[in-house]
Design an enzyme around this catalytic site. Structure first.
Site, PDB file in Angstrom:
ATOM      1  N   GLY A  61     -28.970  -7.593  17.762  1.00  0.00           N
ATOM      2  CA  GLY A  61     -30.331  -7.262  18.138  1.00  0.00           C
ATOM      3  C   GLY A  61     -31.190  -6.789  16.984  1.00  0.00           C
ATOM      4  O   GLY A  61     -31.160  -7.337  15.874  1.00  0.00           O
ATOM      5  N   ASP A  77     -21.694   0.538  13.807  1.00  0.00           N
ATOM      6  CA  ASP A  77     -21.693   0.220  15.235  1.00  0.00           C
ATOM      7  C   ASP A  77     -20.346   0.609  15.843  1.00  0.00           C
ATOM      8  O   ASP A  77     -19.422   1.018  15.125  1.00  0.00           O
ATOM      9  CB  ASP A  77     -21.987  -1.255  15.493  1.00  0.00           C
ATOM     10  N   ASP A 121     -18.807   6.139  16.371  1.00  0.00           N
ATOM     11  CA  ASP A 121     -19.674   6.543  17.478  1.00  0.00           C
ATOM     12  C   ASP A 121     -20.668   7.586  16.989  1.00  0.00           C
ATOM     13  O   ASP A 121     -20.270   8.679  16.560  1.00  0.00           O
ATOM     14  CB  ASP A 121     -18.798   7.113  18.605  1.00  0.00           C
ATOM     15  N   VAL A 122     -21.964   7.270  17.059  1.00  0.00           N
ATOM     16  CA  VAL A 122     -22.975   8.207  16.561  1.00  0.00           C
ATOM     17  C   VAL A 122     -23.082   9.469  17.398  1.00  0.00           C
ATOM     18  O   VAL A 122     -23.683  10.458  16.961  1.00  0.00           O
ATOM     19  CB  VAL A 122     -24.368   7.535  16.459  1.00  0.00           C
ATOM     20  N   ASN A 176     -31.235   3.239  14.777  1.00  0.00           N
ATOM     21  CA  ASN A 176     -31.510   2.176  15.741  1.00  0.00           C
ATOM     22  C   ASN A 176     -30.566   2.192  16.941  1.00  0.00           C
ATOM     23  O   ASN A 176     -30.936   1.714  18.017  1.00  0.00           O
ATOM     24  CB  ASN A 176     -31.415   0.810  15.041  1.00  0.00           C
ATOM     25  N   TYR A 222     -34.241   6.071  29.718  1.00  0.00           N
ATOM     26  CA  TYR A 222     -34.609   5.461  28.439  1.00  0.00           C
ATOM     27  C   TYR A 222     -35.957   5.970  27.936  1.00  0.00           C
ATOM     28  O   TYR A 222     -36.084   6.376  26.773  1.00  0.00           O
ATOM     29  CB  TYR A 222     -34.647   3.938  28.576  1.00  0.00           C
TER      30      TYR A 222
END
Length: 270
Positions: free
Chosen positions: A17, A37, A68-69, A95, A170
């Site tokens: 994406g 990612d 994992d952020v 992002n 979201y």
């Protein structure tokens, strides 16, 4: 394209994406990129790396990191791995995000009201979209401040999306990130580190818009439009460009980048 200064940037959610589009654009113009990612996105990350190879990007210019952020310790390890690989960090693109695709219809159809959203899904979206961005910024900022130079770009969304009925969690998560953009910019004023928001300016053709929505994907924005403004923010924008938002589909690549930025930019957070 945006002039490169051979800078090092970390891009989260880079396996597909918008993240992939930004990572490939940055690498194409000569920057070195650490692509972050989840381990579950290993196949997609391989596709990103294969796309880089097809573009003739040297293999030592772009690499993948899995983790994992939402885990602050792992974010520190992403920074350490990037420093070990490239010797420096000049920018971060926050992002990584979860959209509405796991909650209900995104474009059209019946959406869930906020109290109908499973609490686990609410927590997951807030944890990735808000806490994940904070974790990454917190991990990288001391290094940037020490260098007296750094660029943080937070990927947000349009104001109507933040306020749209049935768009929890979201919308609120991106509103929080935009507010954080301004606060972090103020906190870093005078350090040489800037913080700005970048958004597509409409629905983009990514997996956040599921095929089940039945939309004409030709009418969706291409993720690649995010590349030029992001490159300008990382490579060219001065320290006076901070606490602002830039809309990618308003960015005119036919203009001088500074002029394109004036056209596409405004103060962030309302």
């Amino acid at each position: 394209m945006g002039e490169s200064t051979d800078r090092v940037v970390i891009v989260t959610g880079a396996a597909q994406g918008i993240g992939r589009a930004i990572a490939l654009h940055m690498a194409t113009i000569g920057n070195r990129v650490a692509c972050v990612d989840l381990p579950a996105c290993r196949d997609e990350m391989n596709e990103t790396l294969a796309s880089a190879k097809e573009r003739g990007i040297p293999g030592d210019q772009l690499f993948g990191i899995f983790g994992d952020v939402t885990q602050d310790g792992e974010c520190v390890s992403f920074v350490e791995a990037t420093l070990q690989r490239f010797g420096a960090i000049h920018g971060l693109v926050n992002n990584a995000a979860i959209g509405m695709q796991f909650i209900g219809h995104v474009l059209g159809g019946q959406r869930k009201r906020f109290f109908e959203v499973p609490i686990e899904r609410w927590r997951e979206v807030i944890n990735v979209n808000v806490n994940g961005s904070f974790n990454m910024a917190r991990a990288v900022t001391p290094h940037l401040v020490e260098r007296h130079f750094g660029r943080i770009v937070n990927i947000t969304t349009s104001y109507p999306t933040m306020l749209m009925a049935g768009f929890s969690p979201y919308g609120p998560s991106k509103a929080a990130l935009e507010a954080a953009t301004v606060i972090w910019a103020k906190d870093l004023d005078g350090t040489g580190v800037t913080v700005n928001a970048l958004l597509p300016g409409g629905a983009a053709d990514t997996k956040q818009i599921p095929a089940s929505d039945g939309v004409d994907r030709e009418k969706l924005l291409r993720p690649e439009i995010m590349g030029p403004p992001c490159a300008w923010l990382i490579n060219q924008a001065g320290a006076d460009i901070s606490g602002q938002r830039f809309i990618a589909n308003v960015w005119d690549v036919a203009l001088n980048p500074d002029e394109a930025a004036r056209k596409a930019g405004s103060s962030a957070a309302w």
